[in-house]
Write a protein that holds these residues in place. Structure first.
Motif, mmCIF file in Angstrom:
data_model
loop_
_atom_site.group_PDB
_atom_site.id
_atom_site.type_symbol
_atom_site.label_atom_id
_atom_site.label_comp_id
_atom_site.label_asym_id
_atom_site.label_seq_id
_atom_site.Cartn_x
_atom_site.Cartn_y
_atom_site.Cartn_z
ATOM 1 N N GLN A 176 -105.198 7.046 -37.644
ATOM 2 C CA GLN A 176 -105.758 5.705 -37.667
ATOM 3 C C GLN A 176 -106.523 5.395 -36.389
ATOM 4 N N LEU A 177 -105.988 5.826 -35.270
ATOM 5 C CA LEU A 177 -106.685 5.597 -34.003
ATOM 6 C C LEU A 177 -108.015 6.343 -33.970
ATOM 7 N N THR A 178 -108.012 7.572 -34.475
ATOM 8 C CA THR A 178 -109.241 8.366 -34.512
ATOM 9 C C THR A 178 -110.284 7.706 -35.410
ATOM 10 N N GLU A 179 -109.843 7.221 -36.565
ATOM 11 C CA GLU A 179 -110.757 6.567 -37.501
ATOM 12 C C GLU A 179 -111.397 5.326 -36.890
ATOM 13 N N GLN A 180 -110.628 4.615 -36.061
ATOM 14 C CA GLN A 180 -111.144 3.383 -35.467
ATOM 15 C C GLN A 180 -111.855 3.628 -34.138
ATOM 16 N N GLY A 181 -111.941 4.888 -33.729
ATOM 17 C CA GLY A 181 -112.655 5.218 -32.497
ATOM 18 C C GLY A 181 -111.985 4.719 -31.241
ATOM 19 N N ILE A 182 -110.663 4.571 -31.287
ATOM 20 C CA ILE A 182 -109.921 4.105 -30.116
ATOM 21 C C ILE A 182 -109.704 5.257 -29.150
ATOM 22 N N VAL A 183 -110.068 5.057 -27.883
ATOM 23 C CA VAL A 183 -109.958 6.103 -26.867
ATOM 24 C C VAL A 183 -108.509 6.183 -26.380
ATOM 25 N N ILE A 184 -107.903 7.343 -26.550
ATOM 26 C CA ILE A 184 -106.525 7.576 -26.126
ATOM 27 C C ILE A 184 -106.517 8.039 -24.672
ATOM 28 N N SER A 185 -105.669 7.416 -23.837
ATOM 29 C CA SER A 185 -105.666 7.751 -22.413
ATOM 30 C C SER A 185 -104.385 8.442 -21.956
ATOM 31 N N GLY A 186 -103.530 8.848 -22.916
ATOM 32 C CA GLY A 186 -102.287 9.497 -22.524
ATOM 33 C C GLY A 186 -101.566 10.070 -23.722
ATOM 34 N N PRO A 187 -100.368 10.591 -23.507
ATOM 35 C CA PRO A 187 -99.624 11.243 -24.590
ATOM 36 C C PRO A 187 -98.996 10.242 -25.554
ATOM 37 N N LEU A 188 -98.599 10.752 -26.709
ATOM 38 C CA LEU A 188 -97.833 9.943 -27.648
ATOM 39 C C LEU A 188 -96.530 9.477 -26.993
ATOM 40 N N ILE A 189 -96.173 8.220 -27.266
ATOM 41 C CA ILE A 189 -94.925 7.668 -26.744
ATOM 42 C C ILE A 189 -94.181 7.003 -27.901
ATOM 43 N N HIS A 190 -92.913 7.347 -28.041
ATOM 44 C CA HIS A 190 -92.050 6.735 -29.049
ATOM 45 C C HIS A 190 -91.101 5.768 -28.361
ATOM 46 N N LEU A 191 -90.956 4.579 -28.928
ATOM 47 C CA LEU A 191 -89.989 3.596 -28.442
ATOM 48 C C LEU A 191 -88.944 3.399 -29.523
ATOM 49 N N TYR A 192 -87.678 3.630 -29.175
ATOM 50 C CA TYR A 192 -86.584 3.503 -30.131
ATOM 51 C C TYR A 192 -85.843 2.193 -29.879
ATOM 52 N N TYR A 193 -86.012 1.252 -30.809
ATOM 53 C CA TYR A 193 -85.349 -0.044 -30.702
ATOM 54 C C TYR A 193 -83.977 0.025 -31.370
ATOM 55 N N GLU A 194 -83.340 -1.133 -31.512
ATOM 56 C CA GLU A 194 -82.052 -1.162 -32.182
ATOM 57 C C GLU A 194 -82.218 -0.776 -33.656
ATOM 58 N N SER A 195 -81.117 -0.587 -34.339
ATOM 59 C CA SER A 195 -81.181 -0.210 -35.752
ATOM 60 C C SER A 195 -81.937 -1.265 -36.545
ATOM 61 N N CYS A 196 -82.492 -0.851 -37.672
ATOM 62 C CA CYS A 196 -83.223 -1.763 -38.538
ATOM 63 C C CYS A 196 -82.297 -2.869 -39.040
ATOM 64 N N LEU A 197 -82.896 -3.925 -39.529
ATOM 65 C CA LEU A 197 -82.112 -5.093 -39.943
ATOM 66 C C LEU A 197 -81.086 -4.756 -41.016
ATOM 67 N N ASP A 198 -81.439 -3.792 -41.882
ATOM 68 C CA ASP A 198 -80.483 -3.423 -42.926
ATOM 69 C C ASP A 198 -79.462 -2.400 -42.439
ATOM 70 N N ILE A 214 -107.932 -4.509 -32.926
ATOM 71 C CA ILE A 214 -106.993 -3.787 -33.779
ATOM 72 C C ILE A 214 -107.119 -4.262 -35.229
ATOM 73 N N ARG A 215 -107.246 -3.301 -36.123
ATOM 74 C CA ARG A 215 -107.326 -3.605 -37.539
ATOM 75 C C ARG A 215 -106.115 -3.016 -38.256
ATOM 76 N N ASP A 216 -106.032 -3.342 -39.549
ATOM 77 C CA ASP A 216 -104.957 -2.849 -40.396
ATOM 78 C C ASP A 216 -103.602 -3.268 -39.811
ATOM 79 N N ASP A 217 -102.637 -2.349 -39.805
ATOM 80 C CA ASP A 217 -101.300 -2.701 -39.343
ATOM 81 C C ASP A 217 -100.985 -2.149 -37.955
ATOM 82 N N LEU A 218 -101.994 -1.696 -37.233
ATOM 83 C CA LEU A 218 -101.774 -1.271 -35.848
ATOM 84 C C LEU A 218 -101.340 -2.469 -35.013
#
Length: 279
Positions: A163-185, A203-207
């Motif tokens: 999605q980032l590539t399609e929107q032409g967004i320039v990436i300036s670093g590595p992928l980062i994952h953030l792990y929050y608390e468990s989902c509501l269910d 930002i478009r779509d659900d980004l």
């Protein structure tokens, strides 16, 4: 005994004054150069320095202020004054700084003891070195999803990149994952997958955007290889945190410095795991 002779007996050569005050001649000369403690007189012909016995009180005051953590430049300004309010406020600031230093050193000692405990126990997690560092502020753009299992993490990461590539967004670093608390269910993982960007795009779509303020203390460990055994690195990090007295205060992070985006050689993957922590 007349007053002139008394004064003469109270005047000491620099060597005698150094012996009585128990500080070196070199230090006395240094104090003279700083204007901190100047000789009462200097012989014009020989250049000998002479001190009066009464200056011993100044030496004691200098030593007392040094013991409180004041620099020589600060002492030079304080020495002529006996203003209790001024000295008291400066001393209060020193106490706060010293308390902070003691707390930091106590935390360092606890970390050293935790490392020693690992060595003594033959912990299988020992190959993982844990360190504390300060984070930099980051602006991340990506997707946040509730994933049912770890098998869904990889496809989500590829979706973000596409999605980032399609929107032409320039990436300036590595992928980062953030792990929050468990989902509501209470099933699955509440996960944000994003990348750093230099400027916030339209930002478009659900980004979505996640801003990391920076300046946080994080405990971190580096894991090498494919992701099958990454749990061992987490166990090492968690064990270190417990032994060192730290607890997590925010979502855990995985930073993919070298990943499937860079190479097909899984053995060369390099992942940094971080937890924002506090004592």
């Amino acid at each position: 005994m007349d007053s002139k002779r008394e004064r003469e007996q109270m005047v000491l050569k620099i060597g005698e004054f150094a012996r009585i005050s128990q500080i070196s001649i070199k230090t006395l000369r240094h104090y003279d150069a700083l204007g901190l403690l100047k000789p009462s007189r200097i012989d014009a012909e020989s250049g000998y320095r002479f001190y009066e016995m009464g200056q011993l009180a100044d030496v004691i005051r200098i030593q007392a202020l040094k013991d409180c953590g004041f620099s020589l430049d600060e002492i030079a300004k304080l020495l002529p004054t006996h203003d209790a309010a001024t000295i008291g406020e400066l001393l209060r600031q020193r106490i706060v700084a010293q308390q902070r230093f003691v707390e930091e050193e106590q935390a360092r000692l606890q970390r050293m003891m935790a490392r020693m405990q690992q060595l003594a126990s033959g912990d299988v997690a020992l190959p993982y070195d844990v360190a504390l560092k300060q984070t930099e502020p980051l602006t991340l753009v990506g997707l946040r999803r509730c994933v049912a299992s770890t098998e869904e993490i990889g496809p989500l990461a590829w979706m973000v990149v596409e999605q980032l590539t399609e929107q032409g967004i320039v990436i300036s670093g590595p992928l980062i994952h953030l792990y929050y608390e468990s989902c509501l269910d209470e099933e699955g993982l509440d996960l944000f997958v994003g990348v750093p960007v230099l400027a916030l795009p339209s930002i478009r779509d659900d980004l979505r955007c996640e801003r990391l303020a920076g300046g946080e203390s994080v405990a971190c460990v580096v894991y090498r290889g494919d992701y099958v055994g990454i749990g061992t690195a987490y166990r090492a990090l968690n064990s270190w945190m417990v032994a060192s007295g730290y607890h997590a205060i925010g979502p855990g992070r995985e930073i993919y410095h070298w990943s499937p985006l860079h190479t097909q050689d899984a053995a060369s993957y390099l992942t940094e795991i971080q937890y924002p922590v506090a004592l």
